[in-house]
Design an enzyme around this catalytic site. Structure first.
Site, PDB file in Angstrom:
ATOM      1  N   ASP A   1     -23.579  23.116  -7.033  1.00 39.53           N
ATOM      2  CA  ASP A   1     -22.707  22.461  -7.996  1.00 39.53           C
ATOM      3  C   ASP A   1     -23.193  21.026  -8.181  1.00 39.53           C
ATOM      4  O   ASP A   1     -24.277  20.660  -7.723  1.00 39.53           O
ATOM      5  CB  ASP A   1     -21.249  22.510  -7.527  1.00 39.53           C
ATOM      6  CG  ASP A   1     -21.003  21.670  -6.274  1.00 39.53           C
ATOM      7  OD1 ASP A   1     -21.991  21.194  -5.651  1.00 39.53           O
ATOM      8  OD2 ASP A   1     -19.835  21.471  -5.918  1.00 39.53           O
TER       9      ASP A   1
ATOM     10  N   LYS B   1     -23.742  30.420  -9.773  1.00 34.65           N
ATOM     11  CA  LYS B   1     -23.072  29.566  -8.794  1.00 34.65           C
ATOM     12  C   LYS B   1     -21.819  30.236  -8.247  1.00 34.65           C
ATOM     13  O   LYS B   1     -21.595  30.268  -7.028  1.00 34.65           O
ATOM     14  CB  LYS B   1     -22.707  28.217  -9.424  1.00 34.65           C
ATOM     15  CG  LYS B   1     -22.044  27.240  -8.456  1.00 34.65           C
ATOM     16  CD  LYS B   1     -21.633  25.962  -9.145  1.00 34.65           C
ATOM     17  CE  LYS B   1     -20.433  26.185 -10.028  1.00 34.65           C
ATOM     18  NZ  LYS B   1     -19.923  24.919 -10.625  1.00 34.65           N
TER      19      LYS B   1
END
Length: 218
Positions: A138, A120
């Site tokens: 997220d 991420k």
């Protein structure tokens, strides 16, 4: 969500915010990397408060090493998990100085090898710093993808792959930002604000939240 609905979904978000950007504050790519590492399980607002003074002192990996782990902790002690994060930031700074000439590599596979940098984080840096068509999933994007039907998936990686597959070309660079902001400010976790959502009619979420009733005397 069908292709035409997906296109319209992004088109409306893009119309409202033509040039979306991360809400993390930074002055260069190295500072962006540090900010994103610090933002794990923390809010952008909290990270920005901690890094404003830090980034006035530290602009490069070598400057971070000169500050040292103890000095870094003093700057970021208001952020959750600051001890582990400080250790990772110092370690990744050492690697950048030693192996990359003090520069942040423009390669996701290389980025994820740095301490404290997961997929991420690497996706955020690739997108914000290098304009790559990456999708950093997220909690906000995971929720929006599943709740709306835009990109359903049981894991963040599954949602990411669905976004990679289905996001139309004109919106691929900005999609990450639009979805995060949408989840942060409208499609909220506990109570989505459907009454003011620009894509409510395209969304598969059924119990649409009505507008709050006006208070008496208001």
């Amino acid at each position: 969500m069908k292709k035409d609905a997906t296109f319209e979904f992004y088109r409306r978000l893009a119309e409202l915010n033509p040039s979306p950007e991360t809400e993390l504050e930074y002055g260069n790519i190295y500072q962006l990397l540090v900010a994103v590492v610090l933002s794990a399980q923390a809010t952008d607002v909290g990270v920005n408060k901690a890094t404003r003074r830090l980034f006035r002192e530290v602009e490069t990996p070598q400057a971070m090493l000169d500050l040292g782990e103890a000095g870094l902790k003093e700057h970021i002690k208001t952020i959750g998990l600051f001890n582990a994060k400080a250790k990772n930031v110092i370690a990744l700074s050492e690697i950048l100085v030693r192996d990359h000439g003090g520069q942040v590599p423009a390669d996701r596979d290389t980025l994820v090898e740095l301490p404290g940098v997961g997929r991420k984080t690497a996706n955020v840096v690739m997108n914000c710093a290098f304009g790559a068509e990456t999708f950093a999933v997220d909690t906000h994007i995971f929720r929006v993808g599943n709740r709306t039907g835009l990109a359903p998936g049981k894991t963040p990686l599954a949602v990411e792959k669905r976004l990679e597959k289905d996001t139309p070309a004109p919106f691929r660079v900005g999609a990450h930002h639009w979805l995060i902001l949408h989840g942060r400010y409208i499609c909220k976790a506990r109570t989505p604000e459907c009454w003011r959502c620009p894509v409510a009619d395209l969304c598969r979420y059924k119990p649409k939240t009505p507008a709050p009733k006006a208070k008496r005397g208001a």
